[in-house]
Motif scaffolding. Sequence first.
Motif, PDB file in Angstrom:
ATOM      1  N   GLN A   1       0.829  -1.199   0.000  1.00 18.98           N
ATOM      2  CA  GLN A   1       0.000   0.000   0.000  1.00 18.98           C
ATOM      3  C   GLN A   1       0.868   1.255   0.000  1.00 18.98           C
ATOM      4  OE1 GLN A   1      -3.305   0.633   0.021  1.00 18.98           O
ATOM      5  NE2 GLN A   1      -3.970  -1.489  -0.126  1.00 18.98           N
TER       6      GLN A   1
ATOM      7  N   GLN B   1       0.285   5.424   0.647  1.00 14.45           N
ATOM      8  CA  GLN B   1      -0.624   6.495   1.029  1.00 14.45           C
ATOM      9  C   GLN B   1      -0.092   7.809   0.454  1.00 14.45           C
ATOM     10  OE1 GLN B   1       0.623   4.321   3.722  1.00 14.45           O
ATOM     11  NE2 GLN B   1      -1.068   3.020   3.021  1.00 14.45           N
TER      12      GLN B   1
ATOM     13  N   GLY C   1       4.318   4.516   3.179  1.00 16.16           N
ATOM     14  CA  GLY C   1       3.988   3.126   2.913  1.00 16.16           C
ATOM     15  C   GLY C   1       5.113   2.452   2.153  1.00 16.16           C
ATOM     16  N   ARG C   2       4.767   1.781   1.101  1.00 11.58           N
ATOM     17  CA  ARG C   2       5.765   1.070   0.308  1.00 11.58           C
ATOM     18  C   ARG C   2       6.750   2.041  -0.325  1.00 11.58           C
ATOM     19  NH1 ARG C   2       3.939  -3.979  -3.076  1.00 11.58           N
ATOM     20  NH2 ARG C   2       6.164  -4.281  -2.781  1.00 11.58           N
TER      21      ARG C   2
END
Length: 120
Positions: free
Chosen positions: A1, A3, A26-27
Amino acid sequence: QVQLVESGGGLVQAGGSLRLSCAASGRTFTFYAMDWFRQAPGKEREFVAAINWSGGSTYYADSVKGRFTISRDDAKNTLYLQMNSLKPEDTAVYYCAAARRIYPYEPDYWGQGTQVTVSS
């Protein structure tokens, strides 16, 4: 995910400038190409600009070419859109997006959007 949170929108007079930011979390940000889209009232969402994962390639819609500049700062996990010589027709909600494959492929993650209003 991933954001994404946009900021920097607002009200500006025609001919003015704004810089939009998109903070990612996130990632790993560097894995993704990044896009800006916009949607004006009563209109379809449209592509504005894209930048590849390395920042070495950029793409622009004809309507913004020469006025807008997309860039990214991977150390800050942030995407930018510098908008100069703004026109009333640039009024829209602007969205950043993260994509495993750069435009014209559909992005995988979207932000909530930030309003840009250009007065004549």
